[in-house]
Design a protein around this motif. Sequence first.
Motif, PDB file in Angstrom:
ATOM      1  N   ALA A   1      11.192   0.683   1.978  1.00 33.61           N
ATOM      2  CA  ALA A   1      12.538   1.253   2.139  1.00 33.61           C
ATOM      3  C   ALA A   1      13.504   0.263   2.761  1.00 33.61           C
ATOM      4  N   GLU A   2      12.985  -0.756   3.427  1.00 31.84           N
ATOM      5  CA  GLU A   2      13.856  -1.742   4.067  1.00 31.84           C
ATOM      6  C   GLU A   2      14.338  -2.816   3.077  1.00 31.84           C
ATOM      7  N   ALA A   3      13.721  -2.885   1.896  1.00 32.02           N
ATOM      8  CA  ALA A   3      14.109  -3.890   0.911  1.00 32.02           C
ATOM      9  C   ALA A   3      15.441  -3.526   0.272  1.00 32.02           C
ATOM     10  N   VAL A   4      16.193  -4.546  -0.145  1.00 36.81           N
ATOM     11  CA  VAL A   4      17.515  -4.326  -0.722  1.00 36.81           C
ATOM     12  C   VAL A   4      17.599  -5.057  -2.066  1.00 36.81           C
ATOM     13  N   PRO A   5      18.499  -4.604  -2.965  1.00 38.16           N
ATOM     14  CA  PRO A   5      18.610  -5.271  -4.270  1.00 38.16           C
ATOM     15  C   PRO A   5      19.002  -6.731  -4.125  1.00 38.16           C
TER      16      PRO A   5
ATOM     17  N   LEU B   1       0.838  -1.194   0.000  1.00 34.17           N
ATOM     18  CA  LEU B   1       0.000   0.000   0.000  1.00 34.17           C
ATOM     19  C   LEU B   1       0.875   1.247   0.000  1.00 34.17           C
ATOM     20  N   PRO B   2       0.841   2.058  -1.083  1.00 34.19           N
ATOM     21  CA  PRO B   2       1.585   3.320  -1.087  1.00 34.19           C
ATOM     22  C   PRO B   2       0.819   4.407  -0.353  1.00 34.19           C
ATOM     23  N   VAL B   3       1.525   5.152   0.493  1.00 35.94           N
ATOM     24  CA  VAL B   3       0.941   6.254   1.250  1.00 35.94           C
ATOM     25  C   VAL B   3       1.953   7.399   1.211  1.00 35.94           C
ATOM     26  N   GLY B   4       1.688   8.405   0.409  1.00 33.79           N
ATOM     27  CA  GLY B   4       2.643   9.494   0.260  1.00 33.79           C
ATOM     28  C   GLY B   4       3.964   8.976  -0.291  1.00 33.79           C
ATOM     29  N   ASP B   5       5.047   9.265   0.416  1.00 32.51           N
ATOM     30  CA  ASP B   5       6.363   8.805  -0.040  1.00 32.51           C
ATOM     31  C   ASP B   5       6.763   7.481   0.604  1.00 32.51           C
ATOM     32  N   ARG B   6       5.828   6.822   1.276  1.00 36.01           N
ATOM     33  CA  ARG B   6       6.099   5.523   1.884  1.00 36.01           C
ATOM     34  C   ARG B   6       5.278   4.434   1.189  1.00 36.01           C
ATOM     35  N   VAL B   7       5.789   3.192   1.282  1.00 35.27           N
ATOM     36  CA  VAL B   7       5.036   2.030   0.830  1.00 35.27           C
ATOM     37  C   VAL B   7       5.072   1.004   1.954  1.00 35.27           C
ATOM     38  N   TYR B   8       3.897   0.600   2.420  1.00 32.92           N
ATOM     39  CA  TYR B   8       3.778  -0.380   3.483  1.00 32.92           C
ATOM     40  C   TYR B   8       3.517  -1.757   2.882  1.00 32.92           C
TER      41      TYR B   8
END
Length: 375
Positions: free
Chosen positions: A370-374, A352-359
């Motif tokens: 943001a916690e995901a890595v390549p 779920l995207p909320v503003g500049d965050r994705v939950y």
Amino acid sequence: MAWPGLRCALRTAVAGALLSLALAASAAEDFAFLPAPPVPEPAEAVLTGLARAGDRLVAVGERGLVTLSDDGERWRQVETPVSVLLTAVTFADAEHGWAVGHGGVVLGTADGGQSWELQLDGREVNRQFQHYAAERVEAREAALAALPEGDPDREDAEYALEDARFALEDAEAALETGPVDPFLDVLFLDQRRGFALGAYGHLFRTADGGATWRIAIDGLENPGRYHYYDLHERDGVLYLCGEAGLLFVSHDAGASWERIEGLYEGSFFGLADRGGDVLAFGLRGNVFASDDGGRRWERLPLPPGPSLYGGTALGADEVLLVGAGGAVLRLAADGTLRRLGHPDRDTFSDALPVGDRVYLAGMGGIARLAEAVPR
């Protein structure tokens, strides 16, 4: 997978989960319709679905859990009247929302998720399916009786009657077993018109905000009663996907359905927008795209990967797909692919995207993109 149900990850094992539930149905029913037990850290529980109710975030999951956050950081549990796994949640506006889950449960809220009422359960689902199946047998018997001996259509009519009788036997057995079959997704087009869908080809619809629900499987070609996993709306077109390559399109709000044949034999677990396309995705990372209202579909040239269970549009031309083992894919309209992964490797079922965050919601609770890595 240890916990039966994580929306789609749990969908892959839903048949086995249903069998286990059926074996203990009478005892499980008593528990299922008790209020959800308290969860000390609701954001760390098994969560399957995410939605926005205005500025509020709503997540659902194990044992009837509904948890709310007004800032994206602090989560609180609210009371619900059931203890079954809730699999999906949606809101038509900031106040009116619905959640579905195991036991044929549909819950509704009119205050932004603060309180929930039971609108439908598997007992009524079973009653309606038994009535529908009995009517089908009567219609097939009448159709066969109207054909003279030697008519070339009699063989097909006999097979149709046999299938209808098998379906009626299943429906009568379900009445004895109890409310077992889960709903796996819910979609509302506005405050009044909505759909709940799930295992064994169940599809129900409401035209009054959930005050009444009616079986709505006419026109859906699914004689094997394969599971339905996701329902999606875009530009007035409904897309329905499921097990064994099931993919349907409706251009009249679900009054009739066209089956898309021959694309793929694996399961489609979800649907999402990417720019001008609608994507259908699922087993082993397979993704198909349509840019013409579902008439034509093309397999995207992606390498094999983990099964994908949930997705959401990111901006105007990108989609985020999530799935098994912490898989996170960012796929742009120009074909650019970024394959990421969450370090905890928890399976995700929704984003779920909320503003500049994705939950993200999954086996480990709430996480952030943001916690995901390549990978």
